[in-house]
Design an enzyme around this catalytic site. Structure first.
Site, PDB file in Angstrom:
ATOM      1  N   GLN A   1       3.220   9.891   1.446  1.00  0.00           N
ATOM      2  CA  GLN A   1       4.510   9.191   1.543  1.00  0.00           C
ATOM      3  C   GLN A   1       5.439   9.548   0.391  1.00  0.00           C
ATOM      4  O   GLN A   1       6.649   9.304   0.471  1.00  0.00           O
ATOM      5  CB  GLN A   1       4.305   7.668   1.590  1.00  0.00           C
ATOM      6  CG  GLN A   1       3.657   7.184   2.895  1.00  0.00           C
ATOM      7  CD  GLN A   1       3.469   5.689   2.913  1.00  0.00           C
ATOM      8  OE1 GLN A   1       2.521   5.185   2.334  1.00  0.00           O
ATOM      9  NE2 GLN A   1       4.379   4.982   3.554  1.00  0.00           N
TER      10      GLN A   1
ATOM     11  N   CYS B   1       5.869  -0.386   7.510  1.00  0.00           N
ATOM     12  CA  CYS B   1       5.547   0.831   6.764  1.00  0.00           C
ATOM     13  C   CYS B   1       6.777   1.242   5.971  1.00  0.00           C
ATOM     14  O   CYS B   1       7.889   1.247   6.504  1.00  0.00           O
ATOM     15  CB  CYS B   1       5.155   1.950   7.732  1.00  0.00           C
ATOM     16  SG  CYS B   1       4.709   3.485   6.892  1.00  0.00           S
TER      17      CYS B   1
ATOM     18  N   GLY C   1       0.840  -1.193   0.000  1.00  0.00           N
ATOM     19  CA  GLY C   1       0.000   0.000   0.000  1.00  0.00           C
ATOM     20  C   GLY C   1       0.872   1.238   0.000  1.00  0.00           C
ATOM     21  O   GLY C   1       2.062   1.177   0.325  1.00  0.00           O
TER      22      GLY C   1
HETATM   23  O1  GNR Z   1       4.043  -2.588   2.610  1.00  0.00           O
HETATM   24  C1  GNR Z   1       3.372  -2.448   3.625  1.00  0.00           C
HETATM   25  N1  GNR Z   1       3.070  -3.516   4.374  1.00  0.00           N
HETATM   26  C2  GNR Z   1       2.139  -3.501   5.407  1.00  0.00           C
HETATM   27  C3  GNR Z   1       2.095  -4.595   6.257  1.00  0.00           C
HETATM   28  C4  GNR Z   1       1.169  -4.634   7.276  1.00  0.00           C
HETATM   29  C5  GNR Z   1       0.294  -3.589   7.456  1.00  0.00           C
HETATM   30  C6  GNR Z   1       0.345  -2.489   6.633  1.00  0.00           C
HETATM   31  C7  GNR Z   1       1.258  -2.449   5.605  1.00  0.00           C
HETATM   32  S1  GNR Z   1       1.279  -1.077   4.556  1.00  0.00           S
HETATM   33  C8  GNR Z   1       2.951  -1.095   4.047  1.00  0.00           C
HETATM   34  C9  GNR Z   1       3.200  -0.047   2.987  1.00  0.00           C
HETATM   35  C10 GNR Z   1       2.995   1.320   3.608  1.00  0.00           C
HETATM   36  O2  GNR Z   1       3.789   1.867   4.320  1.00  0.00           O
HETATM   37  N2  GNR Z   1       1.852   1.895   3.386  1.00  0.00           N
HETATM   38  O3  GNR Z   1       1.577   3.086   3.950  1.00  0.00           O
HETATM   39 NI    NI Z   2       2.669   3.105   5.789  1.00  0.00          NI
END
Ligand code: GNR
Ligand code: NI
Length: 178
Positions: A51, A99, A46
């Site tokens: 970001q 994240c 995501g």
């Molecule tokens: O890549 C991502 N993996 C993830 C794993 C568990 C819960 C949320 C995420 S989102 C993250 C990518 C990201 O930072 N999105 O804001």
């Molecule tokens: Ni995130």
């Protein structure tokens, strides 16, 4: 198409409250394309526009497991513009979250297990869906970014400091300025 640099803690821009999208134009579609390219390259499941430094209420998600068909990665791209959560469940689910703005760090975060979500697409059309599992978790994680909130903000101060210390240490080991 462009891979954009991803902001990392403690960049203050990550604390911005993102603004609703009101114009559904080609520039918005370009932003979404660049966000997908950036997310797939990272790789992540995501990405919120803030970001990559854009304070707009735009999210992309793809939960597809790495898999190839005829040498091409299988994709399941989902776009969420101006998302809202209705009816979060009282039941919580815990997930070991990460994240891209807090690289290589993970911690258990509890959030409502099921949600009803409403959002718009790049043409301004409205969609609604019941969600559970990783999609519910990921959408809530991304929606937090729109309010300037990171997953580590859900942890106790002690745990948050531990995560940030570990990140700092790993950056030093990699020779990256902390
Ligand atoms: O890549 C991502 N993996 C993830 C794993 C568990 C819960 C949320 C995420 S989102 C993250 C990518 C990201 O930072 N999105 O804001
Ligand atoms: Ni995130």
């Amino acid at each position: 198409m462009a891979i954009l640099p991803i902001l990392e803690v403690p960049d203050p821009r990550l604390k911005t409250i993102s603004q609703p999208v009101t114009v559904f134009d080609a520039e918005l579609k370009q932003l979404v394309e660049d966000m997908f390219e950036t997310m797939y390259a990272a790789p992540g499941i995501g990405l919120a526009a803030i970001q990559v430094g854009v304070p707009k209420r735009v999210l992309v998600i793809d939960l597809q497991e790495p898999e190839e068909e005829d040498g091409e990665p299988v994709r399941d791209p989902r776009i969420f513009i101006n998302p809202e959560i209705l009816d979060p469940s009282e039941e919580l689910a815990s997930y070991n979250e990460g994240c891209l703005s807090v690289p290589d760090q993970f911690a258990e975060v509890e959030r409502p297990a099921t949600i009803h979500a409403r959002w718009q697409d790049t043409d301004g059309g409205t969609h609604e869906e019941d969600m559970d599992g990783l999609l519910a978790t990921c959408l809530q994680h991304e929606m937090d970014h729109l309010e300037g909130i990171l997953f580590i903000d859900h942890l106790s101060r002690l745990k948050r400091q531990m995560v940030l210390k570990k990140l700092q240490k790993e950056r030093k080991l990699k020779g990256v300025a902390a």
